[in-house]
Design a protein around this motif. Structure first.
Motif, PDB file in Angstrom:
ATOM      1  N   UNK A  98       0.830  -1.204   0.000  1.00  0.00           N
ATOM      2  CA  UNK A  98       0.000   0.000   0.000  1.00  0.00           C
ATOM      3  C   UNK A  98       0.868   1.260   0.000  1.00  0.00           C
ATOM      4  N   UNK A  99       1.912   1.250   0.830  1.00  0.00           N
ATOM      5  CA  UNK A  99       2.794   2.405   0.895  1.00  0.00           C
ATOM      6  C   UNK A  99       3.476   2.626  -0.451  1.00  0.00           C
ATOM      7  N   UNK A 100       3.969   1.561  -1.049  1.00  0.00           N
ATOM      8  CA  UNK A 100       4.684   1.692  -2.322  1.00  0.00           C
ATOM      9  C   UNK A 100       3.753   2.170  -3.430  1.00  0.00           C
ATOM     10  N   UNK A 101       2.494   1.736  -3.416  1.00  0.00           N
ATOM     11  CA  UNK A 101       1.538   2.228  -4.412  1.00  0.00           C
ATOM     12  C   UNK A 101       1.394   3.745  -4.317  1.00  0.00           C
ATOM     13  N   UNK A 102       1.314   4.266  -3.088  1.00  0.00           N
ATOM     14  CA  UNK A 102       1.243   5.711  -2.909  1.00  0.00           C
ATOM     15  C   UNK A 102       2.526   6.412  -3.304  1.00  0.00           C
ATOM     16  N   UNK A 103       3.651   5.784  -2.984  1.00  0.00           N
ATOM     17  CA  UNK A 103       4.955   6.343  -3.352  1.00  0.00           C
ATOM     18  C   UNK A 103       5.056   6.489  -4.866  1.00  0.00           C
ATOM     19  N   UNK A 104       4.579   5.497  -5.603  1.00  0.00           N
ATOM     20  CA  UNK A 104       4.648   5.555  -7.066  1.00  0.00           C
ATOM     21  C   UNK A 104       3.772   6.672  -7.616  1.00  0.00           C
ATOM     22  N   UNK A 105       2.606   6.874  -7.028  1.00  0.00           N
ATOM     23  CA  UNK A 105       1.734   7.973  -7.467  1.00  0.00           C
ATOM     24  C   UNK A 105       2.413   9.319  -7.241  1.00  0.00           C
ATOM     25  N   UNK A 106       3.001   9.502  -6.065  1.00  0.00           N
ATOM     26  CA  UNK A 106       3.674  10.760  -5.763  1.00  0.00           C
ATOM     27  C   UNK A 106       4.905  10.946  -6.651  1.00  0.00           C
ATOM     28  N   UNK A 107       5.586   9.841  -6.956  1.00  0.00           N
ATOM     29  CA  UNK A 107       6.745   9.907  -7.831  1.00  0.00           C
ATOM     30  C   UNK A 107       6.345  10.369  -9.229  1.00  0.00           C
ATOM     31  N   UNK A 108       5.232   9.875  -9.730  1.00  0.00           N
ATOM     32  CA  UNK A 108       4.767  10.295 -11.056  1.00  0.00           C
ATOM     33  C   UNK A 108       4.542  11.805 -11.104  1.00  0.00           C
ATOM     34  N   UNK A 109       4.012  12.362 -10.028  1.00  0.00           N
ATOM     35  CA  UNK A 109       3.767  13.809  -9.983  1.00  0.00           C
ATOM     36  C   UNK A 109       5.080  14.581  -9.988  1.00  0.00           C
ATOM     37  N   UNK A 110       6.073  14.112  -9.208  1.00  0.00           N
ATOM     38  CA  UNK A 110       7.367  14.804  -9.186  1.00  0.00           C
ATOM     39  C   UNK A 110       8.080  14.666 -10.535  1.00  0.00           C
ATOM     40  N   UNK A 111       7.955  13.510 -11.138  1.00  0.00           N
ATOM     41  CA  UNK A 111       8.607  13.266 -12.427  1.00  0.00           C
ATOM     42  C   UNK A 111       8.023  14.168 -13.508  1.00  0.00           C
ATOM     43  N   UNK A 112       6.731  14.479 -13.401  1.00  0.00           N
ATOM     44  CA  UNK A 112       6.106  15.392 -14.368  1.00  0.00           C
ATOM     45  C   UNK A 112       6.673  16.798 -14.237  1.00  0.00           C
ATOM     46  N   UNK A 113       7.046  17.176 -13.017  1.00  0.00           N
ATOM     47  CA  UNK A 113       7.610  18.517 -12.790  1.00  0.00           C
ATOM     48  C   UNK A 113       9.095  18.565 -13.130  1.00  0.00           C
ATOM     49  N   UNK A 114       9.807  17.488 -12.798  1.00  0.00           N
ATOM     50  CA  UNK A 114      11.255  17.418 -13.031  1.00  0.00           C
ATOM     51  C   UNK A 114      11.529  16.132 -13.824  1.00  0.00           C
ATOM     52  N   UNK A 115      11.661  16.219 -15.123  1.00  0.00           N
ATOM     53  CA  UNK A 115      11.837  15.014 -15.953  1.00  0.00           C
ATOM     54  C   UNK A 115      13.123  14.257 -15.620  1.00  0.00           C
ATOM     55  N   UNK A 116      13.176  13.011 -16.079  1.00  0.00           N
ATOM     56  CA  UNK A 116      14.299  12.137 -15.780  1.00  0.00           C
ATOM     57  C   UNK A 116      15.638  12.758 -16.140  1.00  0.00           C
ATOM     58  N   UNK A 117      15.750  13.310 -17.335  1.00  0.00           N
ATOM     59  CA  UNK A 117      17.031  13.862 -17.771  1.00  0.00           C
ATOM     60  C   UNK A 117      17.494  14.981 -16.849  1.00  0.00           C
ATOM     61  N   UNK A 118      16.557  15.755 -16.347  1.00  0.00           N
ATOM     62  CA  UNK A 118      16.901  16.863 -15.468  1.00  0.00           C
ATOM     63  C   UNK A 118      17.358  16.372 -14.092  1.00  0.00           C
ATOM     64  N   UNK A 119      16.688  15.356 -13.542  1.00  0.00           N
ATOM     65  CA  UNK A 119      17.094  14.868 -12.227  1.00  0.00           C
ATOM     66  C   UNK A 119      18.426  14.144 -12.313  1.00  0.00           C
ATOM     67  N   UNK A 120      18.690  13.456 -13.429  1.00  0.00           N
ATOM     68  CA  UNK A 120      19.994  12.810 -13.611  1.00  0.00           C
ATOM     69  C   UNK A 120      21.090  13.864 -13.655  1.00  0.00           C
ATOM     70  N   UNK A 121      20.843  14.939 -14.365  1.00  0.00           N
ATOM     71  CA  UNK A 121      21.836  16.015 -14.463  1.00  0.00           C
ATOM     72  C   UNK A 121      22.091  16.648 -13.091  1.00  0.00           C
ATOM     73  N   UNK A 122      21.037  16.852 -12.317  1.00  0.00           N
ATOM     74  CA  UNK A 122      21.202  17.431 -10.972  1.00  0.00           C
ATOM     75  C   UNK A 122      22.017  16.498 -10.074  1.00  0.00           C
ATOM     76  N   UNK A 123      21.761  15.212 -10.186  1.00  0.00           N
ATOM     77  CA  UNK A 123      22.507  14.249  -9.373  1.00  0.00           C
ATOM     78  C   UNK A 123      23.984  14.263  -9.742  1.00  0.00           C
ATOM     79  N   UNK A 124      24.274  14.319 -11.021  1.00  0.00           N
ATOM     80  CA  UNK A 124      25.661  14.312 -11.485  1.00  0.00           C
ATOM     81  C   UNK A 124      26.394  15.587 -11.104  1.00  0.00           C
ATOM     82  N   UNK A 125      25.667  16.683 -10.955  1.00  0.00           N
ATOM     83  CA  UNK A 125      26.280  17.969 -10.623  1.00  0.00           C
ATOM     84  C   UNK A 125      26.323  18.249  -9.124  1.00  0.00           C
ATOM     85  N   UNK A 126      25.747  17.387  -8.322  1.00  0.00           N
ATOM     86  CA  UNK A 126      25.710  17.596  -6.872  1.00  0.00           C
ATOM     87  C   UNK A 126      27.111  17.452  -6.278  1.00  0.00           C
TER      88      UNK A 126
END
Length: 268
Positions: free
Chosen positions: A6-34
């Motif tokens: 149940x928790x993971x199902x909610x986590x995936x829903x919230x993740x989809x919302x964050x991913x819509x705001x910050x696409x995969x390529x952008x979060x990968x770039x932020x991680x590499x630049x941290x």
């Protein structure tokens, strides 16, 4: 569904919302630049031979599925500074929002406040979340064996280490410990909470930890309510203990943390 599912199902829903705001390529770039990650493995090693006591992963935790609301924690950065001054080896920040009332903003605030290695405590099941953790300053992430198959566990562990972080790989059964070891985990958490009932049995730690090889960092998770329990885990071979509820519910979390560390000293 189980509580974990149940928790993971909610986590995936919230993740989809964050991913819509910050696409995969952008979060990968932020991680590499941290900035480079701090060495959480080194921070947790050696607890069994340390006369100063086991290492402590001190948790910033507002709520839980088993206990409900624990503490308001309006200023997670201030609490993290207390933990750091009291000798925490790692500070754990809950970032799951639905059941634990945490956020990535909490992680950002704590990262800006302390130099101690940080654990992003969440239900990580996707590569995006690993990059997200690094982008927000985490040095250590949680991977729960029960939440994924072996291929996903190995893949997420490899990605974590490629980004300079480490993973606390959590197991609840002997089989899960074997899977964590086979995946190459260097830090293994033995969680004595039953995922179906949410009951905690601290006496299970010693039997489960007997399945661990000597070359991994052993972390005792759940059931830490007293100095006696910290001492019990230390005597059963734990290098570190993860403590949340007992700290955040106390009027003086820092003093409680110091007391727990003193209680675990080998000379005590």
């Amino acid at each position: 569904m189980s509580v974990l599912e149940e928790i993971i199902a909610g986590v995936r829903e919230d993740l989809d919302a964050r991913r819509a705001r910050v696409p995969d390529a952008q979060i990968v770039r932020r991680a590499e630049q941290a900035p480079a990650a701090r060495d959480a493995l080194a921070a947790l090693q050696g607890g069994r031979d340390d006369v100063a006591g086991v290492r402590v992963i001190a948790e910033i935790k507002r709520s839980s599925p088993s206990q409900g609301e624990l503490a308001g924690i309006s200023d997670p950065a201030a609490l993290a500074r207390e933990y750091e001054r009291a000798g925490a080896s790692v500070v754990s920040v809950l970032t799951e929002s639905r059941r634990f009332n945490g956020s990535l903003e909490d992680l950002d605030a704590v990262r800006a406040a302390v130099d101690t290695p940080l654990l992003r405590k969440d239900f990580i099941v996707e590569e995006y979340q690993v990059h997200e953790a690094r982008a927000h300053g985490a040095d250590l992430i949680l991977l729960i064996v029960a939440a994924m198959d072996d291929a996903r566990l190995r893949g997420l562990l490899h990605l974590t280490e490629s980004l300079g972080m480490h993973a606390l790989v959590e197991a609840h059964t002997p089989d899960q410990i074997d899977r964590a070891v086979a995946a190459g985990a260097q830090i293994i958490g033995v969680n004595v909470r039953n995922l179906k009932t949410l009951d905690v049995d601290p006496d299970r730690y010693e039997a489960l930890a007997a399945h661990l090889p000597d070359d991994v960092v052993r972390v005792a998770e759940s059931g830490v309510q007293s100095a006696a329990q910290v001492r019990q885990y230390a005597r059963a071979g734990a290098d570190a203990v993860l403590i949340g509820e007992a700290l955040v519910r106390h009027a003086d979390p820092a003093e409680t943390l110091r007391g727990f560390r003193i209680a675990s000293r080998r000379s005590g």
